[in-house]
Design a protein around this motif. Structure first.
Motif, mmCIF file in Angstrom:
data_model
loop_
_atom_site.group_PDB
_atom_site.id
_atom_site.type_symbol
_atom_site.label_atom_id
_atom_site.label_comp_id
_atom_site.label_asym_id
_atom_site.label_seq_id
_atom_site.Cartn_x
_atom_site.Cartn_y
_atom_site.Cartn_z
ATOM 1 N N ARG A 105 0.823 -1.144 0.061
ATOM 2 C CA ARG A 105 -0.069 -0.084 0.175
ATOM 3 C C ARG A 105 1.176 1.197 -0.049
ATOM 4 N N THR A 106 0.409 2.344 -0.200
ATOM 5 C CA THR A 106 1.151 3.715 0.008
ATOM 6 C C THR A 106 1.050 4.665 1.189
ATOM 7 N N LEU A 146 -13.627 9.224 -0.144
ATOM 8 C CA LEU A 146 -14.672 8.999 -1.278
ATOM 9 C C LEU A 146 -14.384 7.611 -1.785
ATOM 10 N N VAL A 147 -13.233 7.237 -1.979
ATOM 11 C CA VAL A 147 -12.800 5.881 -2.525
ATOM 12 C C VAL A 147 -13.129 4.838 -1.775
ATOM 13 N N ALA A 148 -12.558 4.843 -0.282
ATOM 14 C CA ALA A 148 -12.474 3.816 0.525
ATOM 15 C C ALA A 148 -14.015 3.684 1.154
ATOM 16 N N ASN A 149 -14.631 4.830 1.573
ATOM 17 C CA ASN A 149 -15.897 4.537 2.171
ATOM 18 C C ASN A 149 -17.045 4.587 1.286
ATOM 19 N N GLY A 150 -16.702 5.237 0.017
ATOM 20 C CA GLY A 150 -17.785 5.030 -1.109
ATOM 21 C C GLY A 150 -17.978 3.857 -1.595
ATOM 22 N N SER A 151 -16.781 2.957 -1.839
ATOM 23 C CA SER A 151 -16.699 1.724 -2.451
ATOM 24 C C SER A 151 -17.418 0.703 -1.442
ATOM 25 N N LEU A 180 -14.380 -6.163 -6.416
ATOM 26 C CA LEU A 180 -13.719 -5.073 -6.144
ATOM 27 C C LEU A 180 -12.133 -5.178 -6.208
ATOM 28 N N ALA A 181 -11.898 -6.374 -5.888
ATOM 29 C CA ALA A 181 -10.615 -6.646 -6.105
ATOM 30 C C ALA A 181 -10.154 -6.504 -7.501
ATOM 31 N N SER A 182 -11.164 -7.096 -8.480
ATOM 32 C CA SER A 182 -10.666 -6.985 -9.801
ATOM 33 C C SER A 182 -10.719 -5.573 -10.255
ATOM 34 N N VAL A 183 -11.618 -4.546 -9.816
ATOM 35 C CA VAL A 183 -11.513 -3.108 -10.121
ATOM 36 C C VAL A 183 -10.099 -2.776 -9.609
ATOM 37 N N ALA A 184 -9.715 -2.953 -8.480
ATOM 38 C CA ALA A 184 -8.500 -2.444 -7.841
ATOM 39 C C ALA A 184 -7.318 -2.923 -8.894
ATOM 40 N N GLN A 185 -7.281 -4.165 -9.308
ATOM 41 C CA GLN A 185 -6.384 -4.399 -10.293
ATOM 42 C C GLN A 185 -6.227 -3.792 -11.567
ATOM 43 N N ASN A 186 -7.548 -3.475 -12.041
ATOM 44 C CA ASN A 186 -7.425 -2.918 -13.174
ATOM 45 C C ASN A 186 -7.122 -1.466 -13.139
ATOM 46 N N VAL A 187 -7.258 -0.908 -12.069
ATOM 47 C CA VAL A 187 -6.718 0.571 -11.754
ATOM 48 C C VAL A 187 -5.170 0.496 -11.842
ATOM 49 N N SER A 189 -3.284 -1.810 -13.153
ATOM 50 C CA SER A 189 -2.515 -2.453 -14.276
ATOM 51 C C SER A 189 -2.815 -1.243 -15.662
ATOM 52 N N VAL A 190 -4.095 -0.658 -15.808
ATOM 53 C CA VAL A 190 -4.542 -0.077 -17.182
ATOM 54 C C VAL A 190 -4.672 1.478 -16.584
ATOM 55 N N GLY A 191 -4.831 1.788 -15.131
ATOM 56 C CA GLY A 191 -5.167 3.111 -14.947
ATOM 57 C C GLY A 191 -6.574 3.612 -15.330
ATOM 58 N N VAL A 192 -6.854 4.761 -15.023
ATOM 59 C CA VAL A 192 -8.265 5.425 -15.299
ATOM 60 C C VAL A 192 -8.031 6.249 -16.408
ATOM 61 N N PRO A 193 -8.870 6.474 -17.126
ATOM 62 C CA PRO A 193 -10.202 5.915 -17.104
ATOM 63 C C PRO A 193 -10.625 4.628 -17.814
ATOM 64 N N ARG A 194 -9.175 4.062 -18.240
ATOM 65 C CA ARG A 194 -9.250 2.745 -19.034
ATOM 66 C C ARG A 194 -9.881 1.513 -18.353
ATOM 67 N N ALA A 195 -9.690 1.576 -16.759
ATOM 68 C CA ALA A 195 -10.161 0.657 -15.977
ATOM 69 C C ALA A 195 -11.793 0.553 -15.801
ATOM 70 N N LEU A 196 -12.173 1.451 -16.574
ATOM 71 C CA LEU A 196 -13.904 1.551 -16.533
ATOM 72 C C LEU A 196 -14.435 0.406 -17.365
ATOM 73 N N THR A 197 -15.522 -0.440 -16.801
ATOM 74 C CA THR A 197 -16.045 -1.490 -17.800
ATOM 75 C C THR A 197 -17.592 -1.207 -17.561
ATOM 76 N N GLY A 198 -18.398 -2.032 -18.349
ATOM 77 C CA GLY A 198 -19.667 -1.897 -18.085
ATOM 78 C C GLY A 198 -20.622 -1.400 -18.982
#
Length: 272
Positions: A105-106, A146-151, A180-187, A189-198
């Protein structure tokens, strides 16, 4: 090293660096005096009062760090006035228990040179990444919340929907956690906005309309959550290259005016 604060974060950091852990309200000033590095890991409103309490026994040999992302170094002014080095060391982690993972983590760190060095050593002992930047304050903390509590709130909505459809709570929570873990992995590996799916990312207004119809039958509060988040999703999709015609169709679907997917409502190729 001494960690002041017996909460989840204080205990986790103290174990990682083999530091003495003491309570935020009751601790010996002699213990503080004898420590080179003092980490204040108490609730945000108490940081300044704890700093003022320990300041009289400090001098230029000490380093004082606090762990609140919403506050800057100014709450340690009483310690700095005694010559101590001061800094902020905020783990950008959702710490739900003392077992929460800090590795990989950071830690966002700021302060004078000795404070940054001490905080970086603590972060490395936790096997965490280090980001040195003067980010701490309300806006930075709002982004984290926003990220932690919103998710987490959205996960609760998703779990509730799956339960209403017949899943057990345990199965629903495991399934949503994996998502959620797959979303974190996408962010990562490919960053945003490319991690967006759906469907919004695909420009599929028809599916968005059907989502809203289904949620209206199951849970109006879930529909409200969907409608509250969807505009932000649409904004990210637009940044990813969503066709303007598809964007307008999705806005109509979100307003309830139309659930039909127009011809050609596909996302434009991403720019390289």
């Amino acid at each position: 090293m001494v960690v002041i604060g017996r909460g989840r974060l204080g205990g986790r950091v103290a174990r990682a660096v083999s530091a003495q852990l003491v309570g935020g309200r009751e601790h010996s000033l002699e213990v503080v005096r004898a420590a080179e590095v003092i980490v204040i890991a108490v609730p945000d409103p108490a940081i300044e009062s704890v700093a003022e309490r320990i300041a009289p026994v400090l001098d230029a040999s000490h380093v004082v760090l606090h762990c609140a992302g919403s506050r800057g170094r100014d709450v340690l002014a009483s310690c700095a006035a005694r010559g101590a080095s001061t800094g902020v060391m905020h783990p950008l982690v959702a710490i739900a228990s003392e077992e929460s993972v800090l590795a990989d983590r950071t830690f966002v760190i700021d302060g004078d040179a000795r404070a940054i060095d001490a905080a970086s050593r603590i972060a490395r002992a936790c096997e965490a990444r280090v980001m040195i930047a003067p980010l701490h304050g309300a806006a930075y903390h709002a982004a984290a919340a926003l990220v932690a509590n919103g998710s987490t709130a959205l996960a609760a909505v998703g779990v509730s929907i799956l339960e209403r459809l017949g899943a057990t709570r345990e199965d629903a929570e495991r399934a949503v956690a994996g998502l959620l873990a797959s979303v974190a992995q996408n962010v990562a590996s490919v960053g945003v906005p490319r991690a967006l799916t759906g469907p919004i990312a695909r420009g599929d207004a028809g599916t968005v309309g059907r989502h809203r119809e289904a949620l209206a039958e199951i849970d109006r509060e879930a529909l409200a959550a969907y409608d509250g988040v969807a505009p932000a999703v649409l904004d990210v999709a637009s940044r990813a290259g969503l066709d303007p015609k598809a964007r307008r169709a999705i806005r109509r679907a979100l307003s309830g005016r139309s659930s039909a997917s127009p011809a050609g409502s596909r996302r434009a190729p991403r720019r390289r």
